[in-house]
Design a protein around this motif. Structure first.
Motif, PDB file in Angstrom:
ATOM      1  N   THR A  34       0.844  -1.185   0.000  1.00 47.60           N
ATOM      2  CA  THR A  34       0.000   0.000   0.000  1.00 47.60           C
ATOM      3  C   THR A  34       0.882   1.239   0.000  1.00 47.60           C
ATOM      4  OG1 THR A  34      -1.599  -1.240   1.335  1.00 47.60           O
ATOM      5  CG2 THR A  34      -1.875   1.144   1.251  1.00 47.60           C
ATOM      6  N   TYR A  36       1.020   5.561   0.364  1.00 52.57           N
ATOM      7  CA  TYR A  36       0.365   6.761   0.860  1.00 52.57           C
ATOM      8  C   TYR A  36       1.106   7.995   0.353  1.00 52.57           C
ATOM      9  CZ  TYR A  36      -2.531   4.230   4.181  1.00 52.57           C
ATOM     10  OH  TYR A  36      -3.471   3.417   4.754  1.00 52.57           O
ATOM     11  N   GLN A  38       1.584  12.161   1.448  1.00 53.61           N
ATOM     12  CA  GLN A  38       1.345  13.120   2.525  1.00 53.61           C
ATOM     13  C   GLN A  38       1.841  14.494   2.107  1.00 53.61           C
ATOM     14  OE1 GLN A  38       3.401  12.496   6.256  1.00 53.61           O
ATOM     15  NE2 GLN A  38       1.843  13.630   7.399  1.00 53.61           N
ATOM     16  N   PRO A  44      -1.411  11.590   6.064  1.00 53.93           N
ATOM     17  CA  PRO A  44      -1.224  10.798   4.845  1.00 53.93           C
ATOM     18  C   PRO A  44      -2.564  10.346   4.274  1.00 53.93           C
ATOM     19  CG  PRO A  44       0.184  10.015   6.624  1.00 53.93           C
ATOM     20  CD  PRO A  44      -0.773  10.977   7.230  1.00 53.93           C
ATOM     21  N   PHE A  46      -4.269   7.424   1.489  1.00 53.97           N
ATOM     22  CA  PHE A  46      -4.081   6.219   0.689  1.00 53.97           C
ATOM     23  C   PHE A  46      -4.153   6.582  -0.794  1.00 53.97           C
ATOM     24  CE2 PHE A  46      -4.891   1.680  -0.089  1.00 53.97           C
ATOM     25  CZ  PHE A  46      -5.549   1.707  -1.299  1.00 53.97           C
ATOM     26  N   TYR A  87       4.889   7.134   1.239  1.00 59.27           N
ATOM     27  CA  TYR A  87       5.194   6.003   2.117  1.00 59.27           C
ATOM     28  C   TYR A  87       4.696   4.710   1.491  1.00 59.27           C
ATOM     29  CZ  TYR A  87       5.774   9.344   5.985  1.00 59.27           C
ATOM     30  OH  TYR A  87       6.185  10.357   6.807  1.00 59.27           O
ATOM     31  N   LEU A  89       3.930   0.591   2.507  1.00 58.64           N
ATOM     32  CA  LEU A  89       3.506  -0.137   3.704  1.00 58.64           C
ATOM     33  C   LEU A  89       3.105  -1.543   3.301  1.00 58.64           C
ATOM     34  CD1 LEU A  89       2.319  -0.157   6.665  1.00 58.64           C
ATOM     35  CD2 LEU A  89       0.224   0.719   5.646  1.00 58.64           C
ATOM     36  N   ALA A  91       0.961  -4.756   4.486  1.00 57.78           N
ATOM     37  CA  ALA A  91      -0.118  -5.005   5.442  1.00 57.78           C
ATOM     38  C   ALA A  91      -0.896  -6.244   5.046  1.00 57.78           C
ATOM     39  CB  ALA A  91      -1.047  -3.800   5.491  1.00 57.78           C
ATOM     40  N   LYS A  97      -1.607  -3.916  12.942  1.00 56.02           N
ATOM     41  CA  LYS A  97      -0.405  -3.258  13.437  1.00 56.02           C
ATOM     42  C   LYS A  97       0.392  -2.794  12.228  1.00 56.02           C
ATOM     43  CE  LYS A  97       3.231  -3.633  16.864  1.00 56.02           C
ATOM     44  NZ  LYS A  97       3.884  -4.484  17.871  1.00 56.02           N
ATOM     45  N   TYR A  98      -0.006  -1.673  11.646  1.00 56.37           N
ATOM     46  CA  TYR A  98       0.620  -1.185  10.431  1.00 56.37           C
ATOM     47  C   TYR A  98       1.862  -0.381  10.772  1.00 56.37           C
ATOM     48  CZ  TYR A  98      -3.948  -2.343   8.481  1.00 56.37           C
ATOM     49  OH  TYR A  98      -5.092  -2.986   8.108  1.00 56.37           O
ATOM     50  N   ILE A  99       2.973  -0.788  10.200  1.00 51.39           N
ATOM     51  CA  ILE A  99       4.255  -0.148  10.474  1.00 51.39           C
ATOM     52  C   ILE A  99       4.728   0.575   9.213  1.00 51.39           C
ATOM     53  CG2 ILE A  99       6.599  -0.481  11.272  1.00 51.39           C
ATOM     54  CD1 ILE A  99       4.486  -1.285  13.329  1.00 51.39           C
ATOM     55  N   PHE A 100       4.797   1.867   9.286  1.00 41.62           N
ATOM     56  CA  PHE A 100       5.273   2.671   8.168  1.00 41.62           C
ATOM     57  C   PHE A 100       6.787   2.800   8.207  1.00 41.62           C
ATOM     58  CE2 PHE A 100       1.468   4.630   6.291  1.00 41.62           C
ATOM     59  CZ  PHE A 100       0.508   4.256   7.211  1.00 41.62           C
ATOM     60  N   GLY A 101       7.381   2.992   7.068  1.00 37.44           N
ATOM     61  CA  GLY A 101       8.791   3.309   6.967  1.00 37.44           C
ATOM     62  C   GLY A 101       9.010   4.812   7.080  1.00 37.44           C
ATOM     63  N   THR A 102      10.174   5.249   6.688  1.00 32.25           N
ATOM     64  CA  THR A 102      10.511   6.662   6.843  1.00 32.25           C
ATOM     65  C   THR A 102      10.013   7.516   5.683  1.00 32.25           C
ATOM     66  OG1 THR A 102      12.663   6.226   5.865  1.00 32.25           O
ATOM     67  CG2 THR A 102      12.532   6.191   8.262  1.00 32.25           C
TER      68      THR A 102
ATOM     69  N   TYR B  35      -0.443   7.601  15.820  1.00 30.73           N
ATOM     70  CA  TYR B  35       0.946   7.612  15.374  1.00 30.73           C
ATOM     71  C   TYR B  35       1.575   8.927  15.798  1.00 30.73           C
ATOM     72  CZ  TYR B  35       0.083   3.739  12.088  1.00 30.73           C
ATOM     73  OH  TYR B  35      -0.204   2.514  11.521  1.00 30.73           O
ATOM     74  N   LEU B  41      12.172  10.072  10.922  1.00 30.24           N
ATOM     75  CA  LEU B  41      11.743   8.819  11.552  1.00 30.24           C
ATOM     76  C   LEU B  41      10.429   8.301  10.985  1.00 30.24           C
ATOM     77  CD1 LEU B  41      12.595   9.590  15.287  1.00 30.24           C
ATOM     78  CD2 LEU B  41      13.930   8.250  13.652  1.00 30.24           C
ATOM     79  N   GLY B  42       9.798   9.046  10.136  1.00 35.57           N
ATOM     80  CA  GLY B  42       8.544   8.596   9.543  1.00 35.57           C
ATOM     81  C   GLY B  42       7.426   8.541  10.568  1.00 35.57           C
ATOM     82  N   LEU B  43       6.483   7.639  10.336  1.00 40.49           N
ATOM     83  CA  LEU B  43       5.337   7.465  11.215  1.00 40.49           C
ATOM     84  C   LEU B  43       5.589   6.279  12.134  1.00 40.49           C
ATOM     85  CD1 LEU B  43       2.758   7.799   8.372  1.00 40.49           C
ATOM     86  CD2 LEU B  43       2.679   9.204  10.412  1.00 40.49           C
ATOM     87  N   LEU B  45       3.965   3.911  15.269  1.00 41.56           N
ATOM     88  CA  LEU B  45       2.696   3.548  15.896  1.00 41.56           C
ATOM     89  C   LEU B  45       2.827   3.551  17.417  1.00 41.56           C
ATOM     90  CD1 LEU B  45      -0.222   2.503  15.498  1.00 41.56           C
ATOM     91  CD2 LEU B  45       0.739   0.199  15.453  1.00 41.56           C
ATOM     92  N   PHE B  48      -3.004   1.194  19.123  1.00 38.67           N
ATOM     93  CA  PHE B  48      -4.184   1.069  18.298  1.00 38.67           C
ATOM     94  C   PHE B  48      -5.280   0.351  19.065  1.00 38.67           C
ATOM     95  CE2 PHE B  48      -4.038  -3.361  16.695  1.00 38.67           C
ATOM     96  CZ  PHE B  48      -2.751  -3.714  17.052  1.00 38.67           C
ATOM     97  N   PHE B 105      -6.624   9.122   7.796  1.00 41.22           N
ATOM     98  CA  PHE B 105      -5.934   9.943   8.781  1.00 41.22           C
ATOM     99  C   PHE B 105      -6.629  11.274   9.013  1.00 41.22           C
ATOM    100  CE2 PHE B 105      -1.902   7.983   9.866  1.00 41.22           C
ATOM    101  CZ  PHE B 105      -1.742   7.018   8.888  1.00 41.22           C
TER     102      PHE B 105
END
Lengths: 110, 114
Positions: A34, A36, A38, A44, A46, A87, A89, A91, A97-102, B35, B41-43, B45, B48, B105
């Motif tokens: 996925t 995003y 921003q 952000p 989608f 970004y 992602l 998923a 538990k969505y973890i985004f990168g930088t 978040y 450092l981005g986003l 979490l 949740f 968001f």
């Protein structure tokens, strides 16, 4: 959970096609990719999602090769208004538990 | 359109104060997220919630707590604010059964702790 790696920043000129690549070497079989976008001072939003091969919508195209260890977001003919952070992602359906990168900061120049 | 509303766009607080960041969504989504976003450092979490009164820790829960008493509202609480909690805080929601990874968001709350 897929850990993603992206370039920190990219510059482009108006009218060019921009490709932003995301590496996700440990992607799981059930992960969707996925992306995003921003804009400054906004949350952000989608823009596109895919599982494999190619997906296209009104905003972008997403290419995912057969091994799914990377993906490429393609923005056709960018304009100044495409300046944003992008970004990727990984998923899974049913997990949250969505973890985004930088992210990748794209700057479009006139 | 889905709307996620964060109560304050900008807040300035002092070290040691208790801070509440409120988030409301109007689309009956089961899942809500907090978040924080910092340069480089981005986003990341924090917490949740997948149902009323349910919560799970994200990657950086230390120094934060959350409350979900109603489905549409998810609050982030800083019990004793510290300067290293100066950041942009983003709330998001998603429906169960929606597209994997699709979050909606809010516009963010920029918190400065002096």
């Amino acid at each position: 959970l897929a850990k993603t790696t992206q370039p920190i920043s990219m510059d482009s000129y108006e009218g060019q096609e921009v490709n932003i690549t995301c590496s996700h070497n440990n992607i799981a079989t059930n992960d969707y990719i996925t992306w995003y976008q921003q804009f400054p001072s906004q949350g952000p939003r989608f823009i596109i999602q895919g599982y494999k091969t190619k997906v296209t919508n009104e905003v972008a195209s997403l290419f995912i090769p057969a091994d799914r260890k990377s993906s490429t977001l393609s923005l056709p003919r960018v304009s100044l208004s495409d300046t944003a952070v992008y970004y990727c992602l990984g998923a899974q359906l049913g997990t949250y538990k969505y973890i985004f990168g930088t992210g990748t900061r794209l700057k479009v120049l006139a | 359109d889905v709307k996620v509303t964060q109560s304050s766009r900008y807040l300035v607080k002092r070290t040691g104060e208790k801070v509440f960041l409120e988030c409301v969504q109007d689309m009956d989504h089961e899942n809500m997220f907090w978040y924080r976003q910092d340069p480089g450092l981005g986003l990341r979490l924090i917490y949740f919630s997948y149902d009323v009164k349910m919560k799970e820790k994200g990657d950086i829960p230390e120094g934060y707590s959350v409350s979900r008493e109603k489905k549409e509202r998810f609050s982030l609480i800083l019990e004793s604010a510290s300067t290293n909690q100066t950041s942009m805080y983003l709330c998001a929601s998603s429906p169960t059964g929606g597209r994997a990874g699709e979050l909606f968001f809010g516009e963010g709350s920029r918190l400065t702790v002096l």
